[in-house]
Design an enzyme around this catalytic site. Structure first.
Site, short mmCIF file in Angstrom:
data_model
loop_
_atom_site.label_atom_id
_atom_site.label_comp_id
_atom_site.label_asym_id
_atom_site.label_seq_id
_atom_site.Cartn_x
_atom_site.Cartn_y
_atom_site.Cartn_z
CB CYS A 31 -0.95 0.02 1.19
SG CYS A 31 -2.11 -1.34 1.20
CG HIS A 47 -3.21 3.60 1.67
ND1 HIS A 47 -3.71 3.12 0.47
CD2 HIS A 47 -3.29 2.57 2.55
CE1 HIS A 47 -4.06 1.86 0.64
NE2 HIS A 47 -3.82 1.50 1.88
CG ASN A 98 -6.59 -0.70 1.03
OD1 ASN A 98 -5.85 -0.32 0.12
ND2 ASN A 98 -6.12 -1.09 2.19
N1 ACO Z 1 -18.46 -8.15 9.02
C1 ACO Z 1 -18.92 -8.41 10.27
N2 ACO Z 1 -18.12 -8.71 11.29
C2 ACO Z 1 -16.79 -8.70 11.06
C3 ACO Z 1 -16.25 -8.43 9.80
C4 ACO Z 1 -17.14 -8.15 8.75
N3 ACO Z 1 -16.73 -7.86 7.51
N4 ACO Z 1 -14.89 -8.50 9.88
C5 ACO Z 1 -14.60 -8.80 11.15
N5 ACO Z 1 -15.75 -8.94 11.88
C6 ACO Z 1 -15.90 -9.28 13.28
C7 ACO Z 1 -14.74 -10.09 13.81
O1 ACO Z 1 -14.89 -11.45 13.49
C8 ACO Z 1 -14.87 -9.83 15.28
O2 ACO Z 1 -15.88 -10.66 15.79
P1 ACO Z 1 -15.73 -11.38 17.24
O3 ACO Z 1 -15.62 -10.22 18.20
O4 ACO Z 1 -17.00 -12.15 17.35
O5 ACO Z 1 -14.47 -12.18 17.13
C9 ACO Z 1 -15.36 -8.39 15.38
O6 ACO Z 1 -15.88 -8.09 14.07
C10 ACO Z 1 -14.28 -7.41 15.74
O7 ACO Z 1 -13.11 -7.66 14.93
P2 ACO Z 1 -11.90 -6.64 14.86
O8 ACO Z 1 -10.95 -7.16 13.86
O9 ACO Z 1 -11.40 -6.38 16.25
O10 ACO Z 1 -12.68 -5.35 14.33
P3 ACO Z 1 -12.13 -3.90 14.12
O11 ACO Z 1 -13.00 -2.92 14.80
O12 ACO Z 1 -10.65 -3.81 14.37
O13 ACO Z 1 -12.37 -3.67 12.56
C11 ACO Z 1 -11.08 -3.74 10.55
C12 ACO Z 1 -11.76 -4.54 11.64
C13 ACO Z 1 -12.15 -2.96 9.80
C14 ACO Z 1 -10.37 -4.68 9.61
C15 ACO Z 1 -10.10 -2.74 11.17
O14 ACO Z 1 -9.27 -3.38 12.10
C16 ACO Z 1 -9.22 -2.11 10.12
O15 ACO Z 1 -9.67 -1.43 9.23
N6 ACO Z 1 -7.90 -2.27 10.23
C17 ACO Z 1 -6.95 -1.71 9.30
C18 ACO Z 1 -6.68 -2.75 8.31
C19 ACO Z 1 -6.36 -2.19 6.95
O16 ACO Z 1 -6.91 -1.22 6.52
N7 ACO Z 1 -5.48 -2.87 6.27
C20 ACO Z 1 -5.17 -2.56 4.93
C21 ACO Z 1 -3.74 -2.53 4.62
S1 ACO Z 1 -2.81 -1.57 5.71
C22 ACO Z 1 -3.34 -0.09 5.44
O17 ACO Z 1 -3.74 0.16 4.36
C23 ACO Z 1 -3.28 0.89 6.52
#
Ligand code: ACO
Length: 330
Positions: free
Chosen positions: A120, A257, A287
């Site tokens: 990214c 980004h 993304n």
């Molecule tokens: N739909 C419904 N529930 C979901 C989904 C989904 N698509 N994805 C995850 N969950 C659930 C998980 O299973 C978890 O359930 P549980 O509590 O029963 O185990 C719950 O949601 C919480 O999961 P987390 O991973 O803690 O959720 P979070 O609030 O952190 O959100 C997310 C997840 C959106 C991925 C967030 O962490 C994020 O955006 N992180 C950055 C990742 C990113 O953007 N990476 C790209 C490359 S790096 C960059 O570009 C910066």
């Protein structure tokens, strides 16, 4: 009359272009594939939809369209191009570099063409690499392209990742321009690039030609990536601004980004950046990895918000972990 002081050569962005595949994939459509909902995706990420390239469309086709538009905006033709740097994680082939395929498809003359792989952060890294040619007068007309088909790396049973990514390409033309060596110069003014290979397990693809001869799927510890993103990006933004000799509040537009609306807002809050200065396309594009910054830049230029002469700050973080920022005057 005192002798005129010699000018400083800058890499100036003279054209911007973007291209998105036609097919729109909504959150509701994904909720029929994995256990998710439009509401969850919008609340946690800000994403409403993403684009997906047709199965028979290689990433080079997206890159070529973005490059054509950037060249047209710069008033250049493929014949003028002597350097192509493509930032991509999803190349057409293991080799040759996608940049050479783009060169052939555009009909550019023999020149320099290669890919940069920093996931990214790829576009920010690629700009810095191209600056090494253009600002040393080793390229008169460079294409720097971020192009991705990230949907090809998705495990469509993993709701934690497959809802986050999309396909697209963005490009800029860089040309040498004489400046005074001040922050009023047009061109790339400052960079901060970073990598920390010890954080690989937070975000990687579990396949590769030299490991298991597979393409693999994207794996991510989303909440850990999130935590590192806000801290790392903020540090890099401050460092790039210092490298350019500008203060962060002077910047006219932040072009991050586009990973997650909450990351964009977290970084802006931490740095005291007015949210009205942040270009956000994450709702429509999701993304698109290395393509997201030039696509957001293109959108801001096209809709008239971003204008020539303005000070821009680009920033990104991605797999590696890699991260970085760039300050430029358009
Ligand atoms: N739909 C419904 N529930 C979901 C989904 C989904 N698509 N994805 C995850 N969950 C659930 C998980 O299973 C978890 O359930 P549980 O509590 O029963 O185990 C719950 O949601 C919480 O999961 P987390 O991973 O803690 O959720 P979070 O609030 O952190 O959100 C997310 C997840 C959106 C991925 C967030 O962490 C994020 O955006 N992180 C950055 C990742 C990113 O953007 N990476 C790209 C490359 S790096 C960059 O570009 C910066």
């Amino acid at each position: 009359m005192p002798p005129k002081s010699p000018g400083v050569l800058r890499s100036v962005v003279t054209g911007v272009g973007g291209f998105l595949p036609d097919r729109i994939v909504t959150n509701d459509e994904l909720s029929r594939i994995v256990d998710t909902s439009d509401e969850w995706i919008r609340e946690r990420t800000g994403i409403r939809q993403r684009r997906q390239a047709a199965d028979d469309t290689p990433v080079s086709d997206l890159a070529v369209e973005a490059a054509r538009r950037a060249l047209a905006a710069a008033g250049r033709t493929p014949q003028d191009v002597d350097l192509i740097v493509v930032a991509t994680t999803t190349p057409d082939l293991t080799f040759p570099a996608t940049a050479t395929i783009v060169q052939r498809k555009l009909g550019c003359p023999v020149g320099i063409a290669f890919d940069v792989q920093a996931v990214c952060s790829g576009f920010v890294y690629a700009l810095s690499v191209a600056d090494g040619f253009v600002a040393r007068d080793r390229s008169k007309c460079a294409l720097v392209i971020g192009a991705e088909t990230m949907t090809r790396l998705m495990d469509w049973t993993d709701r934690g990742t497959c809802v986050l990514f999309g396909d697209g390409a963005g490009a800029v033309v860089l040309e040498p321009g004489e400046g005074e060596g001040t922050t009023a110069d047009r061109g790339l003014l400052g960079f901060a690039l970073r990598a920390d290979g010890t954080k690989q397990e937070l975000l990687y693809v579990d396949g590769g030609v030299s490991t298991n001869r597979q393409t693999g799927y994207l794996r991510m510890q989303g909440n850990q990536v999130f935590r590192h993103a806000v801290v790392n990006i903020s540090e890099a933004v401050t460092a790039a601004a210092a490298d350019a000799g500008v203060a962060v509040p002077e910047v006219d537009w932040f072009i991050p980004h586009q990973a997650n609306q909450r990351i964009l807002e977290g970084v802006a809050r931490r740095l005291g950046i007015d949210e009205n200065k942040v270009i956000s396309t994450v709702a429509e594009h999701a993304n698109t990895s290395a393509a997201s910054i030039p696509l957001a830049l293109d959108e801001g230029v096209k809709d008239g918000r971003i204008r020539p002469g303005q000070l821009l700050l680009l920033e990104a973080m991605g797999g590696g972990l890699t991260w970085g920022a760039c300050v430029l005057r358009l």
